[in-house]
Write a protein that holds these residues in place. Structure first.
Motif, PDB file in Angstrom:
ATOM      1  N   VAL A  21       0.773  -1.204   0.063  1.00 45.92           N
ATOM      2  CA  VAL A  21      -0.162   0.001   0.042  1.00 45.92           C
ATOM      3  C   VAL A  21       0.842   1.325   0.092  1.00 45.92           C
ATOM      4  CG1 VAL A  21      -1.693   1.319   1.585  1.00 45.92           C
ATOM      5  CG2 VAL A  21      -1.991  -0.946   0.974  1.00 45.92           C
ATOM      6  N   ALA A  22       2.074   1.206   0.858  1.00 46.11           N
ATOM      7  CA  ALA A  22       2.761   2.386   0.782  1.00 46.11           C
ATOM      8  C   ALA A  22       3.580   2.675  -0.671  1.00 46.11           C
ATOM      9  CB  ALA A  22       3.854   2.130   1.940  1.00 46.11           C
ATOM     10  N   GLU A  23       3.902   1.557  -1.122  1.00 43.01           N
ATOM     11  CA  GLU A  23       4.465   1.565  -2.546  1.00 43.01           C
ATOM     12  C   GLU A  23       3.691   2.460  -3.630  1.00 43.01           C
ATOM     13  OE1 GLU A  23       6.147  -2.277  -3.284  1.00 43.01           O
ATOM     14  OE2 GLU A  23       7.486  -2.089  -1.744  1.00 43.01           O
ATOM     15  N   LEU A  24       2.353   1.670  -3.420  1.00 40.85           N
ATOM     16  CA  LEU A  24       1.261   2.270  -4.517  1.00 40.85           C
ATOM     17  C   LEU A  24       1.036   3.793  -4.143  1.00 40.85           C
ATOM     18  CD1 LEU A  24      -0.982   1.817  -6.580  1.00 40.85           C
ATOM     19  CD2 LEU A  24      -2.517   0.936  -4.478  1.00 40.85           C
ATOM     20  N   ASP A  25       1.013   4.026  -2.928  1.00 41.43           N
ATOM     21  CA  ASP A  25       0.724   5.275  -2.767  1.00 41.43           C
ATOM     22  C   ASP A  25       2.043   6.368  -3.113  1.00 41.43           C
ATOM     23  OD1 ASP A  25      -0.738   7.602  -1.099  1.00 41.43           O
ATOM     24  OD2 ASP A  25       0.922   7.693  -0.009  1.00 41.43           O
ATOM     25  N   ALA A  26       3.199   5.706  -2.988  1.00 42.58           N
ATOM     26  CA  ALA A  26       4.318   6.485  -3.222  1.00 42.58           C
ATOM     27  C   ALA A  26       4.231   6.743  -4.974  1.00 42.58           C
ATOM     28  CB  ALA A  26       5.752   6.071  -2.866  1.00 42.58           C
ATOM     29  N   ALA A  27       3.956   5.688  -5.534  1.00 42.68           N
ATOM     30  CA  ALA A  27       3.882   5.664  -7.090  1.00 42.68           C
ATOM     31  C   ALA A  27       3.009   6.578  -7.405  1.00 42.68           C
ATOM     32  CB  ALA A  27       3.622   4.157  -7.590  1.00 42.68           C
ATOM     33  N   LEU A  28       1.710   6.481  -6.770  1.00 42.92           N
ATOM     34  CA  LEU A  28       0.598   7.259  -7.412  1.00 42.92           C
ATOM     35  C   LEU A  28       1.092   9.051  -7.063  1.00 42.92           C
ATOM     36  CD1 LEU A  28      -2.577   5.699  -5.879  1.00 42.92           C
ATOM     37  CD2 LEU A  28      -2.056   6.257  -8.108  1.00 42.92           C
ATOM     38  N   VAL A  29       1.710   9.355  -5.866  1.00 46.30           N
ATOM     39  CA  VAL A  29       2.243  10.803  -5.792  1.00 46.30           C
ATOM     40  C   VAL A  29       3.172  11.105  -6.794  1.00 46.30           C
ATOM     41  CG1 VAL A  29       3.389  11.846  -4.010  1.00 46.30           C
ATOM     42  CG2 VAL A  29       1.454  10.662  -3.178  1.00 46.30           C
ATOM     43  N   LYS A  30       4.118  10.242  -7.132  1.00 47.99           N
ATOM     44  CA  LYS A  30       5.017  10.424  -8.061  1.00 47.99           C
ATOM     45  C   LYS A  30       4.611  10.925  -9.380  1.00 47.99           C
ATOM     46  CE  LYS A  30       9.400   8.543  -9.653  1.00 47.99           C
ATOM     47  NZ  LYS A  30      10.483   7.649  -9.824  1.00 47.99           N
ATOM     48  N   ALA A  31       3.581   9.663 -10.045  1.00 49.13           N
ATOM     49  CA  ALA A  31       3.019  10.324 -11.038  1.00 49.13           C
ATOM     50  C   ALA A  31       2.007  11.455 -11.176  1.00 49.13           C
ATOM     51  CB  ALA A  31       2.224   8.839 -11.372  1.00 49.13           C
ATOM     52  N   ILE A  32       1.517  11.724 -10.097  1.00 48.43           N
ATOM     53  CA  ILE A  32       0.521  12.953 -10.088  1.00 48.43           C
ATOM     54  C   ILE A  32       1.720  13.946 -10.206  1.00 48.43           C
ATOM     55  CG2 ILE A  32      -0.889  14.232  -8.593  1.00 48.43           C
ATOM     56  CD1 ILE A  32      -2.140  11.787  -7.567  1.00 48.43           C
ATOM     57  N   ASP A  33       2.620  14.091  -9.395  1.00 53.09           N
ATOM     58  CA  ASP A  33       3.302  15.198  -9.470  1.00 53.09           C
ATOM     59  C   ASP A  33       4.256  15.241 -10.791  1.00 53.09           C
ATOM     60  OD1 ASP A  33       3.025  15.863  -6.868  1.00 53.09           O
ATOM     61  OD2 ASP A  33       4.875  14.958  -5.966  1.00 53.09           O
ATOM     62  N   ALA A  38       4.344  18.448 -15.737  1.00 55.01           N
ATOM     63  CA  ALA A  38       4.349  18.510 -17.092  1.00 55.01           C
ATOM     64  C   ALA A  38       3.125  19.229 -17.859  1.00 55.01           C
ATOM     65  CB  ALA A  38       4.109  16.877 -17.899  1.00 55.01           C
ATOM     66  N   GLY A  39       2.349  19.967 -16.749  1.00 57.13           N
ATOM     67  CA  GLY A  39       1.288  20.912 -17.077  1.00 57.13           C
ATOM     68  C   GLY A  39      -0.004  20.391 -17.551  1.00 57.13           C
ATOM     69  N   LEU A  40      -0.176  19.126 -17.091  1.00 59.97           N
ATOM     70  CA  LEU A  40      -1.515  18.750 -17.162  1.00 59.97           C
ATOM     71  C   LEU A  40      -2.734  19.416 -16.418  1.00 59.97           C
ATOM     72  CD1 LEU A  40      -2.985  16.000 -18.477  1.00 59.97           C
ATOM     73  CD2 LEU A  40      -2.773  14.811 -16.441  1.00 59.97           C
ATOM     74  N   PRO A  41      -3.654  19.575 -17.178  1.00 60.34           N
ATOM     75  CA  PRO A  41      -4.736  20.174 -16.340  1.00 60.34           C
ATOM     76  C   PRO A  41      -5.322  19.575 -15.168  1.00 60.34           C
ATOM     77  CG  PRO A  41      -5.086  20.452 -18.596  1.00 60.34           C
ATOM     78  CD  PRO A  41      -4.067  19.530 -18.316  1.00 60.34           C
ATOM     79  N   GLN A  42      -5.353  20.093 -14.020  1.00 63.02           N
ATOM     80  CA  GLN A  42      -5.810  19.384 -12.809  1.00 63.02           C
ATOM     81  C   GLN A  42      -7.141  18.680 -13.160  1.00 63.02           C
ATOM     82  OE1 GLN A  42      -6.122  21.790  -9.339  1.00 63.02           O
ATOM     83  NE2 GLN A  42      -6.844  20.074  -8.041  1.00 63.02           N
ATOM     84  N   GLY A  43      -8.073  19.153 -13.921  1.00 64.09           N
ATOM     85  CA  GLY A  43      -9.448  18.623 -14.087  1.00 64.09           C
ATOM     86  C   GLY A  43      -9.233  17.449 -15.024  1.00 64.09           C
ATOM     87  N   LEU A  44      -8.192  17.321 -15.799  1.00 60.72           N
ATOM     88  CA  LEU A  44      -7.991  16.093 -16.563  1.00 60.72           C
ATOM     89  C   LEU A  44      -7.460  15.271 -15.663  1.00 60.72           C
ATOM     90  CD1 LEU A  44      -7.924  14.687 -19.314  1.00 60.72           C
ATOM     91  CD2 LEU A  44      -5.865  15.824 -19.833  1.00 60.72           C
ATOM     92  N   LEU A  45      -6.530  15.407 -15.005  1.00 67.58           N
ATOM     93  CA  LEU A  45      -5.897  14.518 -13.989  1.00 67.58           C
ATOM     94  C   LEU A  45      -6.683  13.871 -13.353  1.00 67.58           C
ATOM     95  CD1 LEU A  45      -3.451  13.300 -12.736  1.00 67.58           C
ATOM     96  CD2 LEU A  45      -3.214  15.313 -11.539  1.00 67.58           C
ATOM     97  N   VAL A  46      -7.591  14.660 -12.435  1.00 70.81           N
ATOM     98  CA  VAL A  46      -8.880  14.163 -11.712  1.00 70.81           C
ATOM     99  C   VAL A  46      -9.686  13.482 -12.394  1.00 70.81           C
ATOM    100  CG1 VAL A  46     -10.802  14.722 -10.068  1.00 70.81           C
ATOM    101  CG2 VAL A  46      -8.793  16.212  -9.952  1.00 70.81           C
ATOM    102  N   GLY A  47      -9.923  13.639 -13.568  1.00 69.19           N
ATOM    103  CA  GLY A  47     -10.872  12.672 -14.674  1.00 69.19           C
ATOM    104  C   GLY A  47     -10.314  11.367 -14.953  1.00 69.19           C
ATOM    105  N   LEU A  48      -9.107  11.343 -15.135  1.00 66.81           N
ATOM    106  CA  LEU A  48      -8.235  10.217 -15.405  1.00 66.81           C
ATOM    107  C   LEU A  48      -8.265   9.189 -14.126  1.00 66.81           C
ATOM    108  CD1 LEU A  48      -5.276  11.633 -17.587  1.00 66.81           C
ATOM    109  CD2 LEU A  48      -7.173  10.025 -18.135  1.00 66.81           C
ATOM    110  N   LEU A  49      -7.857   9.922 -13.050  1.00 72.40           N
ATOM    111  CA  LEU A  49      -7.940   9.074 -11.777  1.00 72.40           C
ATOM    112  C   LEU A  49      -9.300   8.462 -11.389  1.00 72.40           C
ATOM    113  CD1 LEU A  49      -5.511  11.412  -9.649  1.00 72.40           C
ATOM    114  CD2 LEU A  49      -5.133   8.762 -10.733  1.00 72.40           C
TER     115      LEU A  49
END
Length: 63
Positions: A21-33, A38-49
């Motif tokens: 769970v900790a590794e998954l969380d860290a990977a998600l944080v890294k990918a989101i950052d 890279a300039g991905l709009p926040q709304g698109l990021l939220v929509g993808l997740l």
């Protein structure tokens, strides 16, 4: 859905589950950052997740 584990019945979780769970969380944080940097709009990021979460939930329900 017989293969779905309810974590509340498994508390305290094993060290393997906690580590995963900790590794998954860290990977998600890294990918989101990286996406934000890279300039991905926040709304698109939220929509993808949200879309991926919905798809995984649907897959669990139909299995």
């Amino acid at each position: 859905m017989s293969n779905v584990t309810r974590i509340r019945h498994e508390l305290p979780v094993s060290k393997d589950i906690a580590r995963t769970v900790a590794e998954l969380d860290a990977a998600l944080v890294k990918a989101i950052d990286a996406a934000k940097d890279a300039g991905l709009p926040q709304g698109l990021l939220v929509g993808l997740l949200h879309g991926h979460a919905h798809a995984q939930t649907h897959q669990m329900v139909i299995e």
